[in-house]
Design a protein around this motif. Structure first.
Motif, PDB file in Angstrom:
ATOM      1  N   ALA A  99       0.833  -1.211   0.000  1.00 56.32           N
ATOM      2  CA  ALA A  99       0.000   0.000   0.000  1.00 56.32           C
ATOM      3  C   ALA A  99       0.864   1.256   0.000  1.00 56.32           C
ATOM      4  O   ALA A  99       0.574   2.218  -0.720  1.00 56.32           O
ATOM      5  CB  ALA A  99      -0.937   0.001   1.207  1.00 56.32           C
ATOM      6  N   ALA A 100       1.922   1.251   0.797  1.00 52.47           N
ATOM      7  CA  ALA A 100       2.816   2.416   0.819  1.00 52.47           C
ATOM      8  C   ALA A 100       3.442   2.628  -0.558  1.00 52.47           C
ATOM      9  O   ALA A 100       3.519   3.758  -1.043  1.00 52.47           O
ATOM     10  CB  ALA A 100       3.905   2.230   1.876  1.00 52.47           C
ATOM     11  N   LEU A 101       3.859   1.541  -1.198  1.00 50.43           N
ATOM     12  CA  LEU A 101       4.427   1.654  -2.544  1.00 50.43           C
ATOM     13  C   LEU A 101       3.406   2.219  -3.526  1.00 50.43           C
ATOM     14  O   LEU A 101       3.700   3.163  -4.263  1.00 50.43           O
ATOM     15  CB  LEU A 101       4.906   0.278  -3.029  1.00 50.43           C
ATOM     16  CG  LEU A 101       5.301   0.202  -4.505  1.00 50.43           C
ATOM     17  CD1 LEU A 101       6.541   1.052  -4.780  1.00 50.43           C
ATOM     18  CD2 LEU A 101       5.520  -1.238  -4.922  1.00 50.43           C
ATOM     19  N   LEU A 102       2.208   1.655  -3.539  1.00 48.56           N
ATOM     20  CA  LEU A 102       1.196   2.096  -4.500  1.00 48.56           C
ATOM     21  C   LEU A 102       0.716   3.519  -4.240  1.00 48.56           C
ATOM     22  O   LEU A 102       0.298   4.203  -5.171  1.00 48.56           O
ATOM     23  CB  LEU A 102       0.017   1.126  -4.518  1.00 48.56           C
ATOM     24  CG  LEU A 102       0.340  -0.280  -5.041  1.00 48.56           C
ATOM     25  CD1 LEU A 102      -0.892  -1.161  -4.960  1.00 48.56           C
ATOM     26  CD2 LEU A 102       0.897  -0.234  -6.453  1.00 48.56           C
ATOM     27  N   ASN A 103       0.764   3.960  -2.994  1.00 46.84           N
ATOM     28  CA  ASN A 103       0.428   5.358  -2.713  1.00 46.84           C
ATOM     29  C   ASN A 103       1.448   6.306  -3.329  1.00 46.84           C
ATOM     30  O   ASN A 103       1.107   7.416  -3.737  1.00 46.84           O
ATOM     31  CB  ASN A 103       0.321   5.593  -1.209  1.00 46.84           C
ATOM     32  CG  ASN A 103      -0.932   4.994  -0.626  1.00 46.84           C
ATOM     33  OD1 ASN A 103      -1.910   4.746  -1.330  1.00 46.84           O
ATOM     34  ND2 ASN A 103      -0.914   4.742   0.664  1.00 46.84           N
ATOM     35  N   ARG A 104       2.708   5.869  -3.387  1.00 44.02           N
ATOM     36  CA  ARG A 104       3.767   6.683  -4.007  1.00 44.02           C
ATOM     37  C   ARG A 104       3.789   6.516  -5.516  1.00 44.02           C
ATOM     38  O   ARG A 104       4.098   7.449  -6.244  1.00 44.02           O
ATOM     39  CB  ARG A 104       5.139   6.284  -3.461  1.00 44.02           C
ATOM     40  CG  ARG A 104       5.417   6.696  -2.046  1.00 44.02           C
ATOM     41  CD  ARG A 104       6.882   6.463  -1.659  1.00 44.02           C
ATOM     42  NE  ARG A 104       7.361   5.118  -1.920  1.00 44.02           N
ATOM     43  CZ  ARG A 104       7.256   4.089  -1.073  1.00 44.02           C
ATOM     44  NH1 ARG A 104       6.671   4.249   0.092  1.00 44.02           N
ATOM     45  NH2 ARG A 104       7.743   2.910  -1.397  1.00 44.02           N
ATOM     46  N   ASN A 105       3.517   5.290  -5.979  1.00 48.93           N
ATOM     47  CA  ASN A 105       3.663   4.957  -7.391  1.00 48.93           C
ATOM     48  C   ASN A 105       2.646   3.875  -7.758  1.00 48.93           C
ATOM     49  O   ASN A 105       2.900   2.697  -7.561  1.00 48.93           O
ATOM     50  CB  ASN A 105       5.092   4.450  -7.655  1.00 48.93           C
ATOM     51  CG  ASN A 105       5.295   4.009  -9.080  1.00 48.93           C
ATOM     52  OD1 ASN A 105       4.437   4.188  -9.942  1.00 48.93           O
ATOM     53  ND2 ASN A 105       6.446   3.410  -9.348  1.00 48.93           N
ATOM     54  N   PRO A 106       1.493   4.260  -8.309  1.00 47.45           N
ATOM     55  CA  PRO A 106       0.467   3.273  -8.619  1.00 47.45           C
ATOM     56  C   PRO A 106       0.815   2.337  -9.786  1.00 47.45           C
ATOM     57  O   PRO A 106       0.113   1.371 -10.030  1.00 47.45           O
ATOM     58  CB  PRO A 106      -0.769   4.105  -8.936  1.00 47.45           C
ATOM     59  CG  PRO A 106      -0.298   5.478  -9.152  1.00 47.45           C
ATOM     60  CD  PRO A 106       1.041   5.619  -8.505  1.00 47.45           C
ATOM     61  N   ARG A 107       1.889   2.614 -10.483  1.00 51.84           N
ATOM     62  CA  ARG A 107       2.323   1.760 -11.601  1.00 51.84           C
ATOM     63  C   ARG A 107       3.770   1.321 -11.414  1.00 51.84           C
ATOM     64  O   ARG A 107       4.637   1.603 -12.241  1.00 51.84           O
ATOM     65  CB  ARG A 107       2.192   2.498 -12.932  1.00 51.84           C
ATOM     66  CG  ARG A 107       0.819   2.994 -13.264  1.00 51.84           C
ATOM     67  CD  ARG A 107      -0.050   1.862 -13.718  1.00 51.84           C
ATOM     68  NE  ARG A 107      -1.350   2.414 -14.104  1.00 51.84           N
ATOM     69  CZ  ARG A 107      -2.266   1.734 -14.705  1.00 51.84           C
ATOM     70  NH1 ARG A 107      -2.050   0.491 -15.010  1.00 51.84           N
ATOM     71  NH2 ARG A 107      -3.412   2.280 -14.996  1.00 51.84           N
ATOM     72  N   PRO A 108       4.070   0.609 -10.333  1.00 51.46           N
ATOM     73  CA  PRO A 108       5.462   0.226 -10.080  1.00 51.46           C
ATOM     74  C   PRO A 108       5.937  -0.891 -11.010  1.00 51.46           C
ATOM     75  O   PRO A 108       5.137  -1.698 -11.490  1.00 51.46           O
ATOM     76  CB  PRO A 108       5.428  -0.273  -8.632  1.00 51.46           C
ATOM     77  CG  PRO A 108       4.045  -0.818  -8.480  1.00 51.46           C
ATOM     78  CD  PRO A 108       3.170   0.104  -9.301  1.00 51.46           C
ATOM     79  N   SER A 109       7.226  -0.919 -11.234  1.00 49.13           N
ATOM     80  CA  SER A 109       7.823  -2.015 -11.990  1.00 49.13           C
ATOM     81  C   SER A 109       7.921  -3.241 -11.081  1.00 49.13           C
ATOM     82  O   SER A 109       7.788  -3.143  -9.861  1.00 49.13           O
ATOM     83  CB  SER A 109       9.224  -1.622 -12.472  1.00 49.13           C
ATOM     84  OG  SER A 109      10.098  -1.503 -11.357  1.00 49.13           O
ATOM     85  N   GLY A 138      -2.442  -1.904  -8.370  1.00 47.95           N
ATOM     86  CA  GLY A 138      -2.046  -0.585  -8.885  1.00 47.95           C
ATOM     87  C   GLY A 138      -2.870  -0.199 -10.086  1.00 47.95           C
ATOM     88  O   GLY A 138      -3.321   0.951 -10.221  1.00 47.95           O
ATOM     89  N   ALA A 139      -3.113  -1.162 -10.976  1.00 46.85           N
ATOM     90  CA  ALA A 139      -3.934  -0.887 -12.152  1.00 46.85           C
ATOM     91  C   ALA A 139      -5.371  -0.553 -11.741  1.00 46.85           C
ATOM     92  O   ALA A 139      -5.985   0.369 -12.286  1.00 46.85           O
ATOM     93  CB  ALA A 139      -3.918  -2.087 -13.099  1.00 46.85           C
ATOM     94  N   LEU A 140      -5.906  -1.277 -10.750  1.00 45.89           N
ATOM     95  CA  LEU A 140      -7.257  -0.983 -10.257  1.00 45.89           C
ATOM     96  C   LEU A 140      -7.324   0.408  -9.645  1.00 45.89           C
ATOM     97  O   LEU A 140      -8.293   1.133  -9.816  1.00 45.89           O
ATOM     98  CB  LEU A 140      -7.684  -2.019  -9.220  1.00 45.89           C
ATOM     99  CG  LEU A 140      -7.994  -3.411  -9.719  1.00 45.89           C
ATOM    100  CD1 LEU A 140      -8.210  -4.368  -8.551  1.00 45.89           C
ATOM    101  CD2 LEU A 140      -9.202  -3.396 -10.648  1.00 45.89           C
TER     102      LEU A 140
END
Length: 145
Positions: A99-109, A138-140
């Protein structure tokens, strides 16, 4: 929420024993496994050894706080839809780190997802499935904005 307690108590103990929030799990107790992961001011943090008095003025989010009312967070939904949890013991920590990652970057590698999950004990046999569900969430999140 304001909590009055012994300031030396670990955050995890306060969450589970005093507030009844049992989503964060008791694991190693040494900030190694990630089962106790929460977000503190939006960043993943171990709650097992963090003294509660160090959190004055901070915002703590547990896995219970990811969902909005009765609607699951996209991460929770993606993991549920694909049964990506296996035993589920460390799942709350995985969800919080993701969640922390997706809050910063919703399209992570894929490599960004793997790096974000290093703090959680994701079994190697589960790694592909877990990374795929984080990317799906992230896509959602991108489509619901």
């Amino acid at each position: 929420m304001h909590v009055v307690t012994d300031g030396t108590k670990p955050l995890l103990s306060v969450l589970r024993d005093e507030l009844g929030l049992r989503g964060s799990r008791v694991g190693c107790g040494t900030e190694q496994c990630g089962a106790c992961m929460v977000l503190i001011d939006g960043e993943p943090a171990y709650s097992c050894a963090r003294a509660i008095d160090s959190l004055a003025g901070s915002t703590v989010t547990t896995v219970e706080g990811l969902s909005a009312n009765v609607r699951l967070h996209p991460l929770q939904q993606a993991f549920l839809d694909e049964q990506a949890g296996q035993c589920g013991y460390c799942l709350s920590g995985i969800l919080m780190s993701a969640a922390a990652l997706l809050n910063r970057n919703p399209r992570p590698s894929r490599s960004e997802i793997a790096a974000a999950l290093r703090s959680s004990s994701v079994p190697l046999r589960m790694h592909n499935r877990v990374c795929g569900r984080v990317a799906r969430a992230g896509a959602l999140m991108g489509t619901s904005a």
